[in-house]
Write an enzyme that holds these catalytic residues in place. Structure first.
Site, mmCIF file in Angstrom:
data_model
loop_
_atom_site.group_PDB
_atom_site.id
_atom_site.type_symbol
_atom_site.label_atom_id
_atom_site.label_comp_id
_atom_site.label_asym_id
_atom_site.label_seq_id
_atom_site.Cartn_x
_atom_site.Cartn_y
_atom_site.Cartn_z
ATOM 1 C CG HIS A 186 5.391 5.122 -0.875
ATOM 2 N ND1 HIS A 186 5.961 5.248 -2.123
ATOM 3 C CD2 HIS A 186 5.684 3.860 -0.461
ATOM 4 C CE1 HIS A 186 6.583 4.127 -2.437
ATOM 5 N NE2 HIS A 186 6.431 3.266 -1.454
ATOM 6 C CB CYS A 187 0.182 2.287 -0.395
ATOM 7 S SG CYS A 187 -0.604 0.908 0.445
#
Lengths: 169, 491
Positions: B189-190
């Site tokens: 998850h960026c």
């Protein structure tokens, strides 16, 4: 009236004289889920194992053929080869704007699949009181086959999900 | 006309059977249909009527955007004129192209569906539960975490059961706790792009960081060039004073270069070995785990792996964001009293969609009927669904909007539906719709082909109308329970 009769005939082999009967004619008894087969990796494939609940409803060969054809369609959609590379590179070169005008290959195959499933439903499954749901509507997790029972002949059938939906006709 | 009347009759009769519910009066039945993104169970934000999908926390994304825009803006305003004059005008052109590419890939990464797996329908979940119970031989209490083993290309891979989504996760999928979704081929998850990076947007993410590395290096190099060239004529300090923006750019670029170029290198390695960040961090395929441990997904060839990741086919979105929430489909349940039909609780994507092909062809009413007898129809199903927990506390582990359960009809079987957050009623914390009208690209598949039938409601057959009568009931919190369906248009 004709259309309704026609429906009835397609759906249930028994005759109905009015819609009231028809309304009570068929109901959802059970659903069978054909799970994904991950033995070849993450590509989309469904298990070809014949579920026991369908034994009394449809021939093994027909079922297997349906599942195998679907598997082939998905393999074709996910195939990595010349055409997909070309599409990928072209898309990258146009900053993916090309997808505004063009359909991806996957989408084209999905349309073919939808048509195939509809055709199978019409010709093979509905006359046997079954209905296949397109896997894309179930997140590509399962092929859902709904089993309908002819309510007229079964009285109060026990459509409990754990039991096969066969009714004594 | 005749049919219409009888249809109305039918509607009335249906209403009466559901006595316990505070139903909306019939004349109010034509409520606006809601789209699926409004009832999406994950913690995502949607914009532009479902076209844009992002994570809940987007603050850092805006920071990324601001940094890029400001730095590039300063570059084009203060450095480019000088460079175009002194060196060549190709520099701003190239810079511009690079900038646009970076922006495009960033927005594409941030706004697209990373490959979210839709949650299981109640029927599927019940079916799985049953299979697991049978396998475990246990009932009544929550069994230990479930796994299923699969052999892929000779390597044994464990598939875990996701309690939130109620599915066995496909290989390489993982549940993102921030977005509360299972994502296919989950990478990470960026927060910088404000979204998960998964199967569907990994290539955009990679293109983004790669092009951003080039852009950063490009700007860094040319700003330094600008300063050096200027200082030949005016002296270093004067040059700096004349274009303070350049100093800022140099600082930003200097600090960014290390991280971005490092990240690009790391992801290049991941792509060439066909691993996800998740797998790499856990060391799933590392030889340290065992000498027979290898990556079953890798084709063995670096070039092939790269091509697969970047140029492979782009799968469509599995969550139909912009489709309309359909009437409930019948669900399996034994009729508790011979009265009517099978109660059903089902989440949207229903049976309607499935039935429509049949319907279409016959252009008549579908044959399924459901109605919901009061008594806990789906009792068995319910019990099996909620691992023995109270139905009302959706075992989602997720902040489902509170309105989902409340005054649902008698059927606390009502809970069944909300389980997957398909309760149409709740006021999903709909954010700033249209906060960003940046409609970057339409999602490839607005709605799966099968759904199209349902998407174009009315006008089809009164059946369709009949089933869509349900939205009224849906509004009245019924939806969960059951029904749906269809009524055969009366004779």
């Amino acid at each position: 009236m004709d259309i309704r009769c026609f429906t009835v005939l397609i759906f249930c082999p028994t005759q109905f004289h009015n819609l009231q009967e028809l309304r009570h004619s068929a109901s959802l008894a059970n659903k069978v889920f054909i799970q994904r087969d991950y033995s070849e990796g993450t590509t989309c494939r469904f298990q070809t194992k014949f579920p026991s609940e369908l034994e009394s409803r449809i021939e093994l060969t027909l079922f297997e053929e349906t599942v195998k054809t679907l598997n082939n369609f998905y393999a074709e959609a996910e195939k990595i080869g010349g055409q997909s590379y070309l599409e990928g590179c072209l898309a990258c070169a146009t900053a993916y704007l090309i997808f505004l005008c063009m359909e991806t290959r996957y989408e084209k195959v999905l349309k073919k699949i939808a048509k195939y499933i509809q055709e199978q439903n019409e010709k093979i499954y509905a006359p046997r009181g079954l209905l296949i749901t397109d896997p894309i509507e179930r997140g590509m997790r399962v092929i859902e086959i709904s089993i309908y029972e002819d309510r007229g002949s079964s009285g109060s059938s026990s459509g409990s999900s754990s039991v096969s939906g066969s009714t004594a006709r | 006309m005749h049919l219409g009347e009888s249809m109305r009759e039918c509607e009335y009769s249906q209403i009466s059977t559901r006595s316990s519910t505070p139903m909306e009066t019939p004349y109010k039945k034509r409520t606006p249909k809601r789209k699926k993104w409004e009832a999406f169970p994950g913690r995502n934000k949607f914009y532009c009527d479902g076209r844009i999908m992002m994570a809940k926390q987007t603050g850092v994304f805006y920071l990324t955007l601001v940094l890029i825009l400001v730095t590039c803006g300063l570059f084009f305003t203060f450095d480019c004129p000088f460079l175009a004059q002194e060196l060549t005008p190709i520099i701003p052109v190239l810079g511009g192209a690079l900038f646009l590419f970076v922006l495009g890939t960033l927005l594409r990464t941030s706004f697209s569906d990373p490959g979210v797996l839709p949650r299981a329908t109640p029927d599927e979940a019940a079916d799985l539960e049953r299979q697991i119970d049978v396998a475990n031989g246990t009932t009544g209490y929550r069994p230990p975490p479930r796994t299923k083993e699969v052999v892929i290309n000779g390597q044994t891979v464990k598939l875990k059961y996701c309690f939130t989504c109620k599915i066995f996760r496909p290989p390489r999928a993982s549940h993102c706790s921030l977005c509360d979704n299972c994502v296919e081929r989950f990478d990470h998850h960026c927060p910088w792009v404000g979204n998960c990076v998964g199967r569907r947007n990994y290539r955009f993410f990679y293109m983004f960081i790669l092009s951003l590395s080039f852009l950063t290096i490009f700007i860094f190099a040319f700003v330094i060039t600008h300063i050096i060239l200027s200082s030949y004529r005016k002296g270093f300090l004067t040059a700096l004073k004349e274009s303070p923006a350049s100093v800022l750019e140099v600082v930003v670029c200097f600090f960014s270069v290390w991280s971005i170029v490092g990240l690009s290198g790391f992801h290049t390695y991941l792509i060439s070995s066909n691993q996800t960040t998740n797998e790499d961090i856990k060391g799933s395929w590392s030889s340290k785990r065992g000498k027979d441990n290898y990556n079953p997904y890798s084709s063995g060839n670096i070039f092939t792996n790269c091509c697969m990741a970047l140029c492979g086919p782009l799968p469509p979105s599995l969550i139909d964001r912009r489709g309309f929430i359909e009437a409930d489909a019948p669900q399996m349940a034994p009729p508790t009293n011979g009265i009517t039909m099978y109660g059903a609780t089902h989440s949207q994507q229903s049976h309607m969609a499935a039935a429509t092909p049949l319907l279409q062809q016959q252009s008549s009413e579908p044959v399924i009927i459901t109605s919901s007898p009061e008594n806990g129809t789906s009792l068995p199903a319910r019990a099996s669904l909620t691992l023995g927990g109270p139905c009302t506390s959706l075992p989602l582990g997720q902040p489902t909007p509170p309105t989902s359960t409340p005054s649902l009809s008698c059927h606390e079987a009502a809970d069944m539906l909300p389980i997957h957050g398909h309760t149409l009623n709740h006021t999903h914390p709909l954010q700033e719709q249209a906060a960003l009208h940046h409609y970057l690209t339409p999602e490839e598949v607005p709605s799966p082909p099968g759904m199209l039938h349902c998407g174009s409601p009315l006008g089809h057959s009164h059946t369709v109308q009949a089933s869509f009568y349900n939205p009224a009931s849906q509004d009245s919190l019924h939806e969960d329970s059951v029904r749906g369906l269809v009524k055969l248009s009366s004779v």
